[in-house]
Design a protein around this motif. Structure first.
Motif, PDB file in Angstrom:
ATOM      1  N   UNK A 196      50.935  54.088  41.497  1.00 52.53           N
ATOM      2  CA  UNK A 196      50.584  55.139  41.745  1.00 52.53           C
ATOM      3  C   UNK A 196      49.822  55.573  40.087  1.00 52.53           C
ATOM      4  N   UNK A 197      48.445  55.609  40.511  1.00 53.28           N
ATOM      5  CA  UNK A 197      47.689  56.205  39.101  1.00 53.28           C
ATOM      6  C   UNK A 197      48.173  57.613  39.075  1.00 53.28           C
ATOM      7  N   UNK A 198      48.030  58.037  38.062  1.00 49.32           N
ATOM      8  CA  UNK A 198      48.111  59.642  38.503  1.00 49.32           C
ATOM      9  C   UNK A 198      46.678  60.254  37.754  1.00 49.32           C
ATOM     10  N   UNK A 199      46.340  59.710  36.472  1.00 49.45           N
ATOM     11  CA  UNK A 199      44.740  60.162  35.932  1.00 49.45           C
ATOM     12  C   UNK A 199      43.835  59.977  36.759  1.00 49.45           C
ATOM     13  N   UNK A 200      42.407  60.561  35.846  1.00 48.24           N
ATOM     14  CA  UNK A 200      41.477  61.010  35.941  1.00 48.24           C
ATOM     15  C   UNK A 200      40.462  60.379  35.338  1.00 48.24           C
ATOM     16  N   UNK A 201      39.440  59.712  36.396  1.00 43.59           N
ATOM     17  CA  UNK A 201      37.754  59.650  35.393  1.00 43.59           C
ATOM     18  C   UNK A 201      37.439  57.934  35.882  1.00 43.59           C
ATOM     19  N   UNK A 202      36.938  57.472  34.755  1.00 44.91           N
ATOM     20  CA  UNK A 202      35.376  56.331  35.827  1.00 44.91           C
ATOM     21  C   UNK A 202      36.752  54.988  35.988  1.00 44.91           C
ATOM     22  N   UNK A 203      37.842  54.726  34.703  1.00 43.41           N
ATOM     23  CA  UNK A 203      37.775  53.938  34.882  1.00 43.41           C
ATOM     24  C   UNK A 203      37.804  52.646  36.330  1.00 43.41           C
ATOM     25  N   UNK A 204      38.774  51.971  36.272  1.00 38.78           N
ATOM     26  CA  UNK A 204      39.153  51.045  37.522  1.00 38.78           C
ATOM     27  C   UNK A 204      40.226  50.299  37.372  1.00 38.78           C
ATOM     28  N   UNK A 205      41.635  51.557  37.842  1.00 37.34           N
ATOM     29  CA  UNK A 205      42.890  50.731  38.532  1.00 37.34           C
ATOM     30  C   UNK A 205      42.867  49.530  38.431  1.00 37.34           C
ATOM     31  N   UNK A 206      43.694  48.516  37.574  1.00 40.08           N
ATOM     32  CA  UNK A 206      43.471  47.308  38.071  1.00 40.08           C
ATOM     33  C   UNK A 206      45.187  46.912  37.302  1.00 40.08           C
ATOM     34  N   UNK A 207      45.642  45.877  37.642  1.00 43.80           N
ATOM     35  CA  UNK A 207      46.602  45.163  37.545  1.00 43.80           C
ATOM     36  C   UNK A 207      46.642  43.929  37.744  1.00 43.80           C
ATOM     37  N   UNK A 208      47.087  43.796  35.823  1.00 49.01           N
ATOM     38  CA  UNK A 208      46.463  41.843  35.493  1.00 49.01           C
ATOM     39  C   UNK A 208      47.780  41.252  35.061  1.00 49.01           C
ATOM     40  N   UNK A 209      47.606  40.614  35.760  1.00 50.44           N
ATOM     41  CA  UNK A 209      48.948  38.902  35.299  1.00 50.44           C
ATOM     42  C   UNK A 209      48.472  38.320  33.443  1.00 50.44           C
ATOM     43  N   UNK A 210      49.696  38.472  32.529  1.00 51.58           N
ATOM     44  CA  UNK A 210      49.272  38.344  30.682  1.00 51.58           C
ATOM     45  C   UNK A 210      50.088  36.981  30.857  1.00 51.58           C
ATOM     46  N   UNK A 211      49.591  36.086  30.052  1.00 45.78           N
ATOM     47  CA  UNK A 211      50.252  34.526  29.501  1.00 45.78           C
ATOM     48  C   UNK A 211      50.125  34.366  30.742  1.00 45.78           C
ATOM     49  N   UNK A 212      51.781  33.433  30.211  1.00 43.76           N
ATOM     50  CA  UNK A 212      52.433  32.904  31.329  1.00 43.76           C
ATOM     51  C   UNK A 212      53.198  33.286  32.214  1.00 43.76           C
ATOM     52  N   UNK A 213      53.280  35.172  32.518  1.00 45.63           N
ATOM     53  CA  UNK A 213      54.103  35.626  33.360  1.00 45.63           C
ATOM     54  C   UNK A 213      53.130  35.635  34.636  1.00 45.63           C
ATOM     55  N   UNK A 214      53.935  35.524  35.701  1.00 40.96           N
ATOM     56  CA  UNK A 214      53.884  36.470  37.289  1.00 40.96           C
ATOM     57  C   UNK A 214      53.897  37.180  37.441  1.00 40.96           C
ATOM     58  N   UNK A 215      54.997  37.723  36.209  1.00 43.33           N
ATOM     59  CA  UNK A 215      56.057  39.536  36.932  1.00 43.33           C
ATOM     60  C   UNK A 215      55.419  40.569  38.178  1.00 43.33           C
ATOM     61  N   UNK A 216      54.720  41.099  38.065  1.00 46.18           N
ATOM     62  CA  UNK A 216      53.758  41.821  38.824  1.00 46.18           C
ATOM     63  C   UNK A 216      53.385  41.491  40.447  1.00 46.18           C
ATOM     64  N   UNK A 217      52.144  40.418  39.702  1.00 46.30           N
ATOM     65  CA  UNK A 217      51.707  39.915  40.507  1.00 46.30           C
ATOM     66  C   UNK A 217      52.012  38.984  41.407  1.00 46.30           C
ATOM     67  N   UNK A 218      53.484  38.929  41.457  1.00 45.89           N
ATOM     68  CA  UNK A 218      54.571  37.975  42.336  1.00 45.89           C
ATOM     69  C   UNK A 218      55.201  39.790  43.062  1.00 45.89           C
ATOM     70  N   UNK A 219      54.924  40.336  43.204  1.00 50.91           N
ATOM     71  CA  UNK A 219      56.087  41.313  43.981  1.00 50.91           C
ATOM     72  C   UNK A 219      55.527  41.888  44.658  1.00 50.91           C
TER      73      UNK A 219
END
Length: 219
Positions: A196-219
């Motif tokens: 949950x993004x608790x902030x406000x503004x014009x930015x885009x809430x986005x999740x990005x996998x980095x390097x060779x980690x699959x991390x949260x993109x796999x959960x």
């Protein structure tokens, strides 16, 4: 019928994704951009300590109690180091490394802390062991350093791991740069993780996998 399987904080990450688990990369695993447009939050789920790792993440979320430890180097010199108020691993390293009464330095080794004794011992007997003791609490034990080592190096026990859903939630929620801007929880249906993004503004809430980690993109 209804679902008979759900996740809890105690659920091991290795059981997720039909038993395929959540693979961590060799460094940063994923980042989350928030509506406030500030620099994305970046997360590492490898289980390796960093200077910025909050002490509250250690020992499966039990943390490290305030207290004083005593370190005796191989020359017999001893110092009591008050670690009260320490928040991150950097605080622990700084207080030990700035102690002038002993010739011992602290560093990180994977998921452990390590002490190196540069003093000159008068022989390798039990009396010349590098010794770490608790004075008024269980701080040394919680840091994985309590005990002695015959020789110049004391490698502590593992005090940090990312094995469970609860570990992952704490990494996100207690990140020093987060400050409550991003809240991670188990979803209401018990089948996943909600961010949950608790902030406000014009930015885009986005999740990005980095390097060779699959991390949260796999959960």
């Amino acid at each position: 019928g209804s679902n008979h399987v759900s996740i809890a904080e105690e659920t091991r990450l290795s059981r997720l994704n039909d038993g395929n688990g959540v693979r961590a990369g060799s460094g940063l695993d994923f980042e989350v951009a928030l509506a406030d447009g500030l620099s994305p939050l970046q997360f590492d789920i490898t289980g390796n300590l960093k200077t910025t790792t909050p002490l509250a993440l250690l020992n499966s979320g039990s943390g490290v109690p305030d207290g004083t430890i005593r370190i005796t180097d191989r020359s017999g010199s001893s110092a009591e180091i008050d670690l009260t108020g320490s928040v991150t691993i950097a605080d622990i390293l700084s207080r030990i490394n700035n102690e002038t009464g002993i010739d011992v330095t602290a560093s990180i080794r994977g998921s452990t802390l390590e002490l190196t004794d540069s003093s000159v011992a008068s022989g390798q007997t039990a009396a010349n062991d590098l010794l770490i003791e608790d004075v008024d609490s269980t701080t040394a034990e919680a840091l994985g350093l309590k005990g002695s080592a015959l020789g110049t190096v004391k490698t502590g026990r593992d005090v940090y791991a990312v094995d469970t859903v609860g570990d992952l939630l704490r990494i996100i929620n207690l990140d020093p740069s987060n400050g409550g801007r991003l809240v991670a929880s188990i979803s209401s249906d018990g089948l996943g993780i909600t961010l949950t993004d608790t902030t406000t503004g014009a930015g885009t809430f986005a999740i990005t996998a980095l390097a060779d980690g699959t991390g949260l993109s796999k959960t």
